[in-house]
Design an enzyme around this catalytic site. Structure first.
Site, PDB file in Angstrom:
ATOM      1  N   GLU A  46     -37.760 -63.071-104.854  1.00 10.99           N
ATOM      2  CA  GLU A  46     -36.096 -62.651-104.521  1.00 10.99           C
ATOM      3  C   GLU A  46     -35.010 -63.428-104.938  1.00 10.99           C
ATOM      4  O   GLU A  46     -34.100 -63.100-104.422  1.00 10.99           O
ATOM      5  CB  GLU A  46     -36.794 -63.644-102.757  1.00 10.99           C
ATOM      6  N   HIS A  83     -38.798 -65.547-109.479  1.00 15.32           N
ATOM      7  CA  HIS A  83     -38.403 -65.687-108.293  1.00 15.32           C
ATOM      8  C   HIS A  83     -37.986 -63.959-108.119  1.00 15.32           C
ATOM      9  O   HIS A  83     -37.215 -63.657-108.084  1.00 15.32           O
ATOM     10  CB  HIS A  83     -37.376 -66.086-107.946  1.00 15.32           C
ATOM     11  N   CYS A 134     -44.153 -69.028-108.158  1.00 17.68           N
ATOM     12  CA  CYS A 134     -43.554 -70.097-108.388  1.00 17.68           C
ATOM     13  C   CYS A 134     -44.311 -71.379-109.082  1.00 17.68           C
ATOM     14  O   CYS A 134     -45.808 -71.461-109.294  1.00 17.68           O
ATOM     15  CB  CYS A 134     -41.639 -70.782-108.446  1.00 17.68           C
ATOM     16  N   GLY A 178     -40.716 -75.603-114.962  1.00 21.67           N
ATOM     17  CA  GLY A 178     -40.111 -77.340-115.923  1.00 21.67           C
ATOM     18  C   GLY A 178     -41.228 -77.077-116.517  1.00 21.67           C
ATOM     19  O   GLY A 178     -42.092 -77.718-117.336  1.00 21.67           O
TER      20      GLY A 178
END
Length: 367
Positions: free
Chosen positions: A346, A344, A258, A302
């Site tokens: 995870e 993500h 990310c 974002g």
């Protein structure tokens, strides 16, 4: 169900648009931030405690929030990180065997404002059309002009550094110190489940503050380096970018998720940009360009990496693409032990299609 007296509340957007709702519980006041929405049908507690959402007013698209209560094992940080909650139906009562308390109590204990009875379908549609923007949620419904003046002073997310607001103040360890591998993780908003995924793969992790230098991490003598998720604009995080450059220069195993993915792009001279309204949900389709397989992923960002620059970069390859808008979802360096993804693996909440990426990191360490 217990009776709740609900105070009137409003959502005032930066462009002057107003939506109406009611306060959750007896809390009064105002909360400011960038308004965004998450389309996940479950996992609200993980979402609310995700450091990547720091400074944002969260709109949940699921019609019912709070119906399964809360559990201490389902937090991603030490507190609620969203600036405030906007939802349709807030469940004061809950039913789940292992719930430890209500969501109302959770918000009260964290002193965070939540409002319900909002036409969230209309609000999400408005954000999709007009983009993410700053907003205020408030029970001070008769002070519209005062709220407008306060809202005008809230800084835009574009250019805003927030990692320092959520990062650990001092280093700490996670996992078994006798594990086979050691990983140095830079905390720019790290989620607990990332640490769980790393530690269960036979790694001992030392987590470092956001402004740590390469020498700080190197002193731990790690086998691999990790750059975490986190909030805000990646461009102001020059120390993290310099750290990534040093790791890449030495060809040490590096993995980013990310915000960490965006830092790796910037370290390679590839720019990032603020998206119209971002990706936030647990059903985002991604294509792995190396295997041809599709993955359903959990996403929360974002900002994104400039695709054209990444495609034209001689040392980078795009490994994953978001299938809805073909934005960059993963990159790898061609001649360095470095890769990253925008989403993500995870999950928490979300599907586990992408958990193999942690295994890939361990394989890179073994090499």
């Amino acid at each position: 169900m217990k009776y709740q007296k609900k105070l009137k509340a409003i959502i005032l957007l930066a462009d002057g648009t107003i939506f109406y709702g009611k306060s959750v519980g007896n809390k009064q006041g105002s909360a400011f931030g960038e308004v965004c929405f998450n389309t996940g049908m479950t996992g609200y507690q993980e979402i609310f405690t995700d450091p990547s959402y720091f400074g944002q007013l969260m709109v949940t698209t699921n019609a019912h929030i709070g119906n399964y209560g809360t559990n201490a094992d389902e937090v991603e940080s030490d507190s609620i990180k969203i600036a405030g909650l906007i939802c349709k139906n807030f469940s004061y009562d809950y039913s789940r065997d292992n719930a430890e308390g209500s969501l109302e109590e959770f918000f009260e204990n964290n002193n965070v404002l939540a409002i319900s009875d909002v036409d969230t379908r209309a609000l999400v549609s408005y954000i999709r059309d007009h983009g993410a923007m700053n907003a205020v949620i408030s029970t001070d419904v008769d002070n519209l002009e005062g709220l407008k003046k306060q809202l005008a002073k809230v800084p835009d997310m574009d250019g805003l550094e927030l990692a320092s607001k959520v990062s650990t103040q001092s280093s700490y360890f996670v996992g078994d110190e006798n594990a086979t591998y050691k990983v140095a993780a830079l905390d720019i908003g790290i989620k607990k489940n990332i640490l769980r995924n790393l530690s269960k793969r036979d790694t001992y992790i030392k987590v470092f503050p956001y402004n740590s230098k390469f020498e700080d991490l190197e002193a731990f003598k790690p086998d691999g380096y990790f750059l975490s998720n986190g909030p805000g604009d990646p461009e102001p995080l020059l120390e993290a970018q310099n750290l990534a450059k040093e790791v890449i220069k030495r060809n040490l195993p590096l993995f980013g998720i990310c915000l960490g993915h965006q830092i790796i792009a910037l370290a390679n001279g590839v720019s990032t940009y603020k998206m119209h309204h971002g990706h936030r949900g647990i059903n985002h389709p991604v294509k792995n360009l190396k295997t041809g397989k599709g993955e359903i992923t959990s996403q929360n960002h974002g900002f994104a990496v400039n695709r054209e620059e990444a495609e034209n970069h001689p040392d980078l390859e795009i490994t994953h693409l978001h299938l809805n808008d073909e934005t960059v979802a993963g990159i790898a360096m061609k001649n360095k032990n470095c890769f990253s993804v925008q989403y993500h693996p995870e999950a928490s909440p979300g599907p586990h299609d992408s958990s193999y990426l942690f295994d890939q990191f361990i394989e890179n360490i073994k090499k």
